[in-house]
Design an enzyme around this catalytic site. Structure first.
Site, PDB file in Angstrom:
ATOM      1  N   GLU A   1      29.261  44.254  -7.030  1.00  0.00           N
ATOM      2  CA  GLU A   1      30.239  45.291  -7.326  1.00  0.00           C
ATOM      3  C   GLU A   1      30.166  45.728  -8.799  1.00  0.00           C
ATOM      4  OE1 GLU A   1      32.039  46.665  -5.095  1.00  0.00           O
ATOM      5  OE2 GLU A   1      33.654  47.696  -6.174  1.00  0.00           O
ATOM      6  N   ASP A   2      29.994  44.783  -9.691  1.00  0.00           N
ATOM      7  CA  ASP A   2      30.166  45.071 -11.115  1.00  0.00           C
ATOM      8  C   ASP A   2      28.883  45.046 -11.948  1.00  0.00           C
ATOM      9  OD1 ASP A   2      32.837  45.270 -10.572  1.00  0.00           O
ATOM     10  OD2 ASP A   2      33.346  43.253 -11.247  1.00  0.00           O
TER      11      ASP A   2
ATOM     12  N   HIS B   1      35.407  34.284 -15.381  1.00  0.00           N
ATOM     13  CA  HIS B   1      36.220  34.547 -14.186  1.00  0.00           C
ATOM     14  C   HIS B   1      35.633  33.902 -12.923  1.00  0.00           C
ATOM     15  CE1 HIS B   1      38.307  36.493 -10.942  1.00  0.00           C
ATOM     16  NE2 HIS B   1      37.248  37.208 -10.624  1.00  0.00           N
TER      17      HIS B   1
HETATM   18 MN    MN Z   1      36.750  38.678  -9.005  1.00  0.00          MN
END
Ligand code: MN
Length: 495
Positions: free
Chosen positions: A78-79, A50
Site C-alpha cells: 500500500e505505502d 509501526h
Molecule cells: Mn498499518
C-alpha cells in the site's frame, strides 16, 4: 518512546521459537525495512517501527511466524513501490494472501452516517475473516498500535479513528473473545471520544482501586490457604482491575456511585477442571458470605461470545464487597486471547513440556480440558498432514462450520451452520427466544426453523402472548444456549 528492533519481536514470541519461524520473521523484517526505508511516521519515527510494534503485539498473544511475517509486510504494497507480486515471489502465496487481505481491509473507512456504513464494514470484515481469520488478527494488532500512537494525528482524524475503533474493531475483538485486545481498544478510544469522562473515571478508579487492592491481596492469601486445605489444585490466583471503559458503562448504570460497582477489583482463580470450579465456588462461599442473587454461572450458560467463568460477589476480608471469578485454564486463555488461544495451544503442544510455558508452572492439564485440541488432532489424522500444514489449514476449518448473521441494528451473531431464527433469538437474549413468534430475513417472512445463511440480516418478531417456547423447537435448534433455555423454560412451566 523506545525504538524497537526485530530482536524485541523474537524475544516476545510466546511459542517456543523454531529456527524456521525466526528465519521467516527476520526475512520479512529485512524486506519491509528496505521497502519502507526513508519513510517516517507522523511521530517522526522510522516507518518500520509501526509494523514492528504490531508484530510484537502478535508475538505476545502467541501468533505464529507466518502471521508475524505478514504483519511486518502489511503496509508494504500500500505505502511503498514494492508490489504484491514481488511480495509473493519472495514469500509465497500464503503470507501474501494475508498481506493482501490486510491491505483490502485497510480501504474500509467509517464515514457518512453510522447506520449506512456500519453494517457494510462489518460484513467486509467477516467475509475476510471467513477466508482467513489471521487477517483480522493482524488488522487488530495494526489498529491497536495506531491507537497507541494516535496523539500524533490531527484532532478530526483522532476522533474518526477512535470512533471506528470503538464501533467496529472493539466489537470484533469481543466477538473473537479477545478480551485483552478489546479492553485496550476501548480504553484508548474512550480517551479520545470522551476525554472529560475518561479522566474523571481514571482518577476515581485509581483512588478507589488502591484501597480495594489491599483487601483483594488479603483475600488472595486467605483463599489460597483455604483451597490448599481442601486439596483443590489451584493453577493461578490473581487480582484484576476493571478497565476504564467498562467501569464507565457500569457507573452510568449506577448513578455514578462507585460503591455500587462490586467488581471494580476482583479475585480470579484458575483451576484444572470444570468440577474444580464448582468445588472452588463452595470453598469461597464457606470462607466469605456470598451476596444473594449475584452468582453468575457462565460455565453452564456461556455468554454469546463463548465466555465461560463463574462470577460471585462476596463479603470478603473486613466485610468488603468484592467479586471472585473462577474458571479453568482453557476458559482463561480463551477469555484473554480468544481465537488466538487456539494457535497458542497448538504451538505449545509441539514442545514436550509445553505446559511449563503457561504460567511457567508445572501443572498437569487433563486432556479432556483441551477438547478443541482433540478436534484438531482428529482433523489432522483425517487428512494425514504434518503439524505445520495442519496449522495452515486451521484458518479455513475453524470457520467452516460457522455462519454470521446480523441484527437490524448491526450486531453480529455467530451461529453454527444450519442455525435457525430460534438459535439467533436465544443468542441475543433468553427473553427474546422465549417470546419469539416469527422471523424476517432481509425483510421477508421465514419459518422459525429456517436455515440462516452467512451475512443475512435477521429480525425476530416477538409477542407477549407467547408465554413459553415451543417444545418442537428442540427438534431443530442447533446451539446449546437455545436448547438449555428452552428446556429450562419448559420445565418451569410444567411445575
Ligand atoms: Mn498499518
Amino acid at each position: 518512546m523506545k525504538i524497537l528492533t526485530i530482536e524485541d519481536v523474537i524475544k516476545a514470541l510466546k511459542n517456543p521459537p523454531s529456527e524456521a519461524r525466526v528465519a521467516v520473521i527476520k526475512k520479512a523484517y529485512d524486506f519491509a525495512q528496505k521497502a519502507h526505508e526513508g519513510q517516517k511516521r507522523r511521530s517522526g519515527e522510522d516507518y518500520i517501527q509501526h509494523p514492528l510494534a504490531a508484530a510484537k503485539i502478535l508475538a505476545e498473544i502467541g501468533m505464529g511466524g507466518k502471521t508475524i511475517a505478514a504483519c511486518l509486510l502489511h503496509d508494504v504494497p500500500e505505502d511503498t513501490k514494492v508490489t504484491m507480486l514481488e511480495v509473493e515471489k519472495t514469500f509465497g502465496k500464503e503470507i501474501t494472501a494475508m498481506v493482501d487481505g490486510v491491505t483490502k481491509l485497510g480501504k474500509i473507512k467509517l464515514r457518512g452516517s453510522h447506520e449506512e456504513y456500519f453494517l457494510e464494514n462489518l460484513r467486509k470484515m467477516f467475509i475476510a475473516m471467513a477466508t482467513d481469520i489471521r487477517v483480522i488478527i493482524i488488522k487488530l494488532a495494526d489498529r491497536l498500535h495506531n491507537m497507541q500512537t494516535l496523539e500524533h494525528n490531527p484532532p478530526e482524524k483522532q476522533i474518526r479513528i477512535a470512533r471506528e475503533t470503538m464501533e467496529v474493531f472493539a466489537p470484533i475483538a469481543n466477538r473473537l473473545g479477545m478480551g485483552e485486545m478489546k479492553t485496550q481498544l476501548q480504553d484508548l478510544s474512550f480517551q479520545y471520544l470522551d476525554p472529560e469522562n475518561y479522566n474523571l473515571i481514571k482518577e476515581l478508579e485509581e483512588k478507589d482501586y488502591k484501597q480495594r487492592k489491599q483487601y483483594v491481596d488479603q483475600a488472595i492469601k486467605e483463599l489460597e490457604s483455604e483451597l490448599k486445605k481442601e486439596g483443590i489444585d489451584v493453577l493461578e490466583i490473581h487480582g484484576r482491575a476493571k478497565s476504564v471503559f467498562s467501569l464507565h458503562l457500569k457507573l452510568q448504570k449506577h448513578d455514578m456511585d462507585i460503591n455500587r460497582v462490586y467488581d471494580l477489583a476482583a479475585v480470579r482463580i484458575i483451576v484444572n477442571e470444570v468440577a474444580d470450579c464448582y468445588e472452588t465456588l463452595g470453598v469461597v462461599h464457606k470462607k466469605y458470605r456470598p451476596m444473594i442473587g449475584r452468582i453468575k454461572d457462565y460455565i453452564s450458560l456461556p455468554k454469546p461470545n463463548g465466555y465461560q467463568s463463574i462470577h460471585t460477589t462476596v463479603f470478603g476480608p473486613d466485610g468488603k464487597i468484592m467479586e471472585v471469578q473462577i474458571r479453568t485454564l482453557k476458559m482463561h486463555n480463551e477469555a484473554e486471547f480468544g481465537i488466538a488461544a487456539h494457535w497458542l495451544y497448538s504451538e505449545y503442544k509441539k514442545k514436550k513440556n509445553w505446559r511449563d510455558f503457561i504460567f511457567k508452572k508445572k501443572k498437569a492439564i487433563p486432556e479432556k480440558e483441551l477438547e478443541w485440541v482433540k478436534q484438531l488432532r482428529e482433523w489432522q489424522n483425517e487428512i494425514g498432514r504434518d503439524d505445520e500444514e495442519f496449522i495452515q489449514g486451521l484458518k479455513i476449518d475453524f470457520f467452516k462450520n460457522h455462519i454470521f448473521a446480523f441484527t437490524p441494528q448491526g450486531d453480529i451473531i455467530d451461529l453454527p451452520e444450519e442455525g435457525t431464527p430460534v438459535d439467533f433469538a436465544y443468542a441475543i437474549h433468553g427473553e427474546i427466544g422465549n417470546h419469539a413468534t416469527g422471523a424476517k430475513v432481509n425483510n421477508r417472512m421465514v419459518p422459525l426453523d429456517y436455515q440462516i445463511k452467512n451475512g443475512e440480516v435477521i429480525e425476530i418478531l416477538t409477542s407477549k402472548d407467547r408465554k413459553s417456547p415451543n417444545a418442537d423447537w428442540l427438534k431443530f435448534v442447533k446451539t446449546s444456549v437455545a436448547k438449555s433455555h428452552i428446556r429450562r423454560e419448559l420445565k418451569k412451566n410444567e411445575s
